[in-house]
Scaffold this motif. Sequence first.
Motif, PDB file in Angstrom:
ATOM      1  N   VAL A  87     -64.250  28.750  34.587  1.00 18.73           N
ATOM      2  CA  VAL A  87     -65.309  29.666  35.005  1.00 18.73           C
ATOM      3  C   VAL A  87     -64.849  30.428  36.242  1.00 18.73           C
ATOM      4  O   VAL A  87     -64.408  29.817  37.222  1.00 18.73           O
ATOM      5  CB  VAL A  87     -66.605  28.896  35.313  1.00 18.73           C
ATOM      6  CG1 VAL A  87     -67.690  29.848  35.798  1.00 18.73           C
ATOM      7  CG2 VAL A  87     -67.078  28.131  34.090  1.00 18.73           C
ATOM      8  N   ALA A  88     -64.909  31.756  36.204  1.00 15.62           N
ATOM      9  CA  ALA A  88     -64.529  32.565  37.359  1.00 15.62           C
ATOM     10  C   ALA A  88     -65.571  32.418  38.462  1.00 15.62           C
ATOM     11  O   ALA A  88     -66.777  32.457  38.204  1.00 15.62           O
ATOM     12  CB  ALA A  88     -64.381  34.025  36.954  1.00 15.62           C
ATOM     13  N   LEU A  89     -65.101  32.241  39.690  1.00 22.01           N
ATOM     14  CA  LEU A  89     -66.004  32.068  40.835  1.00 22.01           C
ATOM     15  C   LEU A  89     -65.504  32.849  42.036  1.00 22.01           C
ATOM     16  O   LEU A  89     -64.299  33.078  42.194  1.00 22.01           O
ATOM     17  CB  LEU A  89     -66.118  30.590  41.216  1.00 22.01           C
ATOM     18  CG  LEU A  89     -66.830  29.625  40.258  1.00 22.01           C
ATOM     19  CD1 LEU A  89     -66.783  28.220  40.812  1.00 22.01           C
ATOM     20  CD2 LEU A  89     -68.274  30.062  40.025  1.00 22.01           C
ATOM     21  N   GLU A  90     -66.469  33.236  42.881  1.00 19.45           N
ATOM     22  CA  GLU A  90     -66.127  33.816  44.173  1.00 19.45           C
ATOM     23  C   GLU A  90     -65.968  32.711  45.218  1.00 19.45           C
ATOM     24  O   GLU A  90     -66.526  31.618  45.067  1.00 19.45           O
ATOM     25  CB  GLU A  90     -67.226  34.770  44.644  1.00 19.45           C
ATOM     26  CG  GLU A  90     -67.297  36.083  43.924  1.00 19.45           C
ATOM     27  CD  GLU A  90     -68.335  37.003  44.551  1.00 19.45           C
ATOM     28  OE1 GLU A  90     -68.742  36.741  45.707  1.00 19.45           O
ATOM     29  OE2 GLU A  90     -68.739  37.970  43.888  1.00 19.45           O
ATOM     30  N   ARG A 120     -64.043  23.813  34.603  1.00 23.92           N
ATOM     31  CA  ARG A 120     -63.700  24.175  33.226  1.00 23.92           C
ATOM     32  C   ARG A 120     -64.922  24.760  32.520  1.00 23.92           C
ATOM     33  O   ARG A 120     -66.054  24.563  32.937  1.00 23.92           O
ATOM     34  CB  ARG A 120     -63.209  22.942  32.456  1.00 23.92           C
ATOM     35  CG  ARG A 120     -61.811  22.495  32.845  1.00 23.92           C
ATOM     36  CD  ARG A 120     -61.292  21.447  31.863  1.00 23.92           C
ATOM     37  NE  ARG A 120     -59.937  21.046  32.176  1.00 23.92           N
ATOM     38  CZ  ARG A 120     -58.851  21.703  31.770  1.00 23.92           C
ATOM     39  NH1 ARG A 120     -58.986  22.787  31.022  1.00 23.92           N
ATOM     40  NH2 ARG A 120     -57.645  21.285  32.085  1.00 23.92           N
ATOM     41  N   HIS A 121     -64.643  25.473  31.421  1.00 27.54           N
ATOM     42  CA  HIS A 121     -65.733  25.983  30.596  1.00 27.54           C
ATOM     43  C   HIS A 121     -66.500  24.824  29.963  1.00 27.54           C
ATOM     44  O   HIS A 121     -65.987  23.716  29.829  1.00 27.54           O
ATOM     45  CB  HIS A 121     -65.175  26.869  29.474  1.00 27.54           C
ATOM     46  CG  HIS A 121     -64.783  28.229  29.938  1.00 27.54           C
ATOM     47  ND1 HIS A 121     -63.797  28.976  29.332  1.00 27.54           N
ATOM     48  CD2 HIS A 121     -65.251  29.003  30.956  1.00 27.54           C
ATOM     49  CE1 HIS A 121     -63.681  30.130  29.939  1.00 27.54           C
ATOM     50  NE2 HIS A 121     -64.536  30.170  30.942  1.00 27.54           N
ATOM     51  N   TYR A 175     -66.390  25.818  22.123  1.00 26.49           N
ATOM     52  CA  TYR A 175     -66.022  25.681  23.539  1.00 26.49           C
ATOM     53  C   TYR A 175     -65.780  27.054  24.164  1.00 26.49           C
ATOM     54  O   TYR A 175     -65.886  28.087  23.507  1.00 26.49           O
ATOM     55  CB  TYR A 175     -64.771  24.806  23.666  1.00 26.49           C
ATOM     56  CG  TYR A 175     -63.604  25.269  22.816  1.00 26.49           C
ATOM     57  CD1 TYR A 175     -62.692  26.204  23.299  1.00 26.49           C
ATOM     58  CD2 TYR A 175     -63.422  24.781  21.525  1.00 26.49           C
ATOM     59  CE1 TYR A 175     -61.638  26.621  22.531  1.00 26.49           C
ATOM     60  CE2 TYR A 175     -62.383  25.200  20.740  1.00 26.49           C
ATOM     61  CZ  TYR A 175     -61.487  26.126  21.242  1.00 26.49           C
ATOM     62  OH  TYR A 175     -60.437  26.567  20.463  1.00 26.49           O
ATOM     63  N   GLY A 176     -65.453  27.036  25.454  1.00 25.15           N
ATOM     64  CA  GLY A 176     -65.213  28.284  26.180  1.00 25.15           C
ATOM     65  C   GLY A 176     -66.469  28.915  26.749  1.00 25.15           C
ATOM     66  O   GLY A 176     -66.516  30.126  26.967  1.00 25.15           O
ATOM     67  N   LEU A 177     -67.506  28.103  27.015  1.00 21.26           N
ATOM     68  CA  LEU A 177     -68.809  28.631  27.417  1.00 21.26           C
ATOM     69  C   LEU A 177     -68.964  28.656  28.942  1.00 21.26           C
ATOM     70  O   LEU A 177     -68.732  27.650  29.617  1.00 21.26           O
ATOM     71  CB  LEU A 177     -69.929  27.793  26.806  1.00 21.26           C
ATOM     72  CG  LEU A 177     -69.958  27.742  25.272  1.00 21.26           C
ATOM     73  CD1 LEU A 177     -71.033  26.775  24.807  1.00 21.26           C
ATOM     74  CD2 LEU A 177     -70.185  29.129  24.703  1.00 21.26           C
ATOM     75  N   GLN A 178     -69.381  29.804  29.432  1.00 28.05           N
ATOM     76  CA  GLN A 178     -69.778  29.928  30.829  1.00 28.05           C
ATOM     77  C   GLN A 178     -71.152  29.287  31.000  1.00 28.05           C
ATOM     78  O   GLN A 178     -71.883  29.093  30.024  1.00 28.05           O
ATOM     79  CB  GLN A 178     -69.854  31.404  31.217  1.00 28.05           C
ATOM     80  CG  GLN A 178     -68.553  32.159  31.108  1.00 28.05           C
ATOM     81  CD  GLN A 178     -67.747  32.127  32.392  1.00 28.05           C
ATOM     82  OE1 GLN A 178     -68.112  31.452  33.348  1.00 28.05           O
ATOM     83  NE2 GLN A 178     -66.659  32.863  32.422  1.00 28.05           N
ATOM     84  N   PRO A 179     -71.548  28.947  32.213  1.00 27.54           N
ATOM     85  CA  PRO A 179     -72.915  28.450  32.418  1.00 27.54           C
ATOM     86  C   PRO A 179     -73.937  29.468  31.921  1.00 27.54           C
ATOM     87  O   PRO A 179     -73.791  30.676  32.128  1.00 27.54           O
ATOM     88  CB  PRO A 179     -72.994  28.265  33.935  1.00 27.54           C
ATOM     89  CG  PRO A 179     -71.587  28.059  34.366  1.00 27.54           C
ATOM     90  CD  PRO A 179     -70.756  28.915  33.463  1.00 27.54           C
ATOM     91  N   GLY A 180     -74.962  28.994  31.245  1.00 25.98           N
ATOM     92  CA  GLY A 180     -75.969  29.898  30.709  1.00 25.98           C
ATOM     93  C   GLY A 180     -76.803  29.243  29.631  1.00 25.98           C
ATOM     94  O   GLY A 180     -76.672  28.040  29.359  1.00 25.98           O
ATOM     95  N   ASP A 181     -77.666  30.021  29.007  1.00 25.87           N
ATOM     96  CA  ASP A 181     -78.538  29.564  27.929  1.00 25.87           C
ATOM     97  C   ASP A 181     -78.044  30.149  26.611  1.00 25.87           C
ATOM     98  O   ASP A 181     -77.810  31.364  26.520  1.00 25.87           O
ATOM     99  CB  ASP A 181     -79.985  29.994  28.172  1.00 25.87           C
ATOM    100  CG  ASP A 181     -80.563  29.361  29.432  1.00 25.87           C
ATOM    101  OD1 ASP A 181     -80.082  28.278  29.812  1.00 25.87           O
ATOM    102  OD2 ASP A 181     -81.476  29.948  30.031  1.00 25.87           O
ATOM    103  N   GLY A 219     -74.400  23.891  31.933  1.00 23.89           N
ATOM    104  CA  GLY A 219     -74.045  23.994  33.339  1.00 23.89           C
ATOM    105  C   GLY A 219     -72.546  24.107  33.506  1.00 23.89           C
ATOM    106  O   GLY A 219     -71.775  24.203  32.539  1.00 23.89           O
ATOM    107  N   LEU A 220     -72.088  24.084  34.733  1.00 28.39           N
ATOM    108  CA  LEU A 220     -70.659  24.160  35.011  1.00 28.39           C
ATOM    109  C   LEU A 220     -69.930  22.981  34.373  1.00 28.39           C
ATOM    110  O   LEU A 220     -70.282  21.817  34.601  1.00 28.39           O
ATOM    111  CB  LEU A 220     -70.406  24.164  36.521  1.00 28.39           C
ATOM    112  CG  LEU A 220     -70.742  25.461  37.269  1.00 28.39           C
ATOM    113  CD1 LEU A 220     -70.586  25.258  38.758  1.00 28.39           C
ATOM    114  CD2 LEU A 220     -69.851  26.591  36.792  1.00 28.39           C
TER     115      LEU A 220
END
Length: 534
Positions: A87-90, A120-121, A175-181, A219-220
């Motif tokens: 997951v990309a983060l700042e 990880r995703h 797989y490969g999912l970012q946090p979300g619904d 989630g993350l």
Amino acid sequence: MTSLVVVLFVLAALPQAPLPLPIGTATIRGHVVRTDGPPLARAEVRLLSTDKPGPPRVAMTDESGGYEFATLPAGRYTVTASKTGYVALEFGQDRAFEAGQPIVLKAHETRERVDIALPRHGAIMGRVVDENGEPLEGVSVSVKEMRLLGGRRQLVSVPGVLPRQTNELGRYRVYGLQPGDYVVSAEVGQVGSDDLPGYPVTYFPGTINPVEAQRIQIGLSEEVSSVELALTPVRTARITGRTFTSSGEPFQAGVQMRPSWRSTGAIAEAVGARAQPDGGFEFSNVPPGDYVIQAFKGAEIGWQFVTVNGADVTDLAVTTLPGSTIAGRVTFEGAETPAKRDLDIVPAPADPDQTAFFGTPSSAEIHDDWTFEITDVSGPSRLRVTRAPSGFALKRVIVNGLDATDAVMPFGAESQSVVDVEIVLTREVTRITGTLSDARGAPAASGAVIAFAEDRERWYQGSRFLAASRPSQNGSFVIAGLPPGAYLVAPVDRLPDSDGWQDPGFLGVLAAKAMRVTLSDGQQLAVNVSVIGR
């Protein structure tokens, strides 16, 4: 002289090199690691100035996960790290979708330990079974997002996440999912016929209506298991018919079909038909439900509604429309005509079932004398000004001498063209200004402020009674151009993706805690609000 012109022309045609990045004396260093500690080599790190527009600086981490940005001017920056599978983060971002921590550099300063830990995703796992509880092999399982696009709920694919097939035990893992619904669906494919019942696309936990699907929150780095879908067979049917031009001639067109928004409340992906040169088309293995069929060729487009209940639907006629023309003029109330034609006028679709499945509506061609014309318009629409010259806002839309500012007008046939349209712009522009603060009372540089009409009848696609603004670094925000009326103003810690903030369900939740304000023509109103969660 001729050779000189040629040389100048060739030089002008050469690609221009990007402007050099400004040089300074400050440095940022750090490491990118996994959340469990090991370094991440070959991760991409992007440095972006929030003070001056321009391209980001990019670095790749070394074997130790380290990176460095040198010769930086003093200023405010954000640092973002990304790597495939993570997951990309700042820098300073604790949770997905939240803002990170800006880095303020002084001249000659070296900022160390600007470290970012990437999780990880996520993944969704489960099983697909038939009506008897037996595993189904080879079923395609997809994970999609329900988003509000163009003011309508739509199921959209998740970038980079492909459908997965179930194995001999009926098991799958996406797989490969970012946090979300997310919404999970299972599709057997083209197995139905007149004799063999088929399985319709089924959404977890077991519905064929995407709006009734249960959202699965990831989630993350989270993996959600035991997401089981039980498929129930239904008798499928065929839909056959023919496409005709507006003059009644059969012709081969592009033909697509999707579930009707009227019955599902959401827009699903369209499927194509087998089209014949004589205008014939066929959809096979169609489960029961309400559908809308779209035929198109060039600028002509037409729609037909059909209900399937297990029996074949035959001899369906889909007639395309040539498209209507909208023409008129732009006038400026109590003001001089601006020098620049910074203006966009579009017919905003008002019916999802009678809107082109793909593409965007035509926009007006604005002439030097401020007359305009829009061609090839089909489907019920409202006339909208999506961009106005600086300092102006829409006052009213007049069609054939009558006020049609927010009216839905039918378009598609030549007889439905309107050529006496007046778009009135005014300098009496309303403005809501203020400061957005966080829970501690400090200015909030992240989040947003939403203003929306108190009247829920105005919460529709393309409504000019809805607006949102993101704050500047000092927390100040501006919402300009809303029509006079009663509004609700609410802060949020983040805006939903795309235009999801316009979802009537989302606005309904905000309304309970929103501040009520009233705007009159040209009123300037100042408010201060504090961030609340979604």
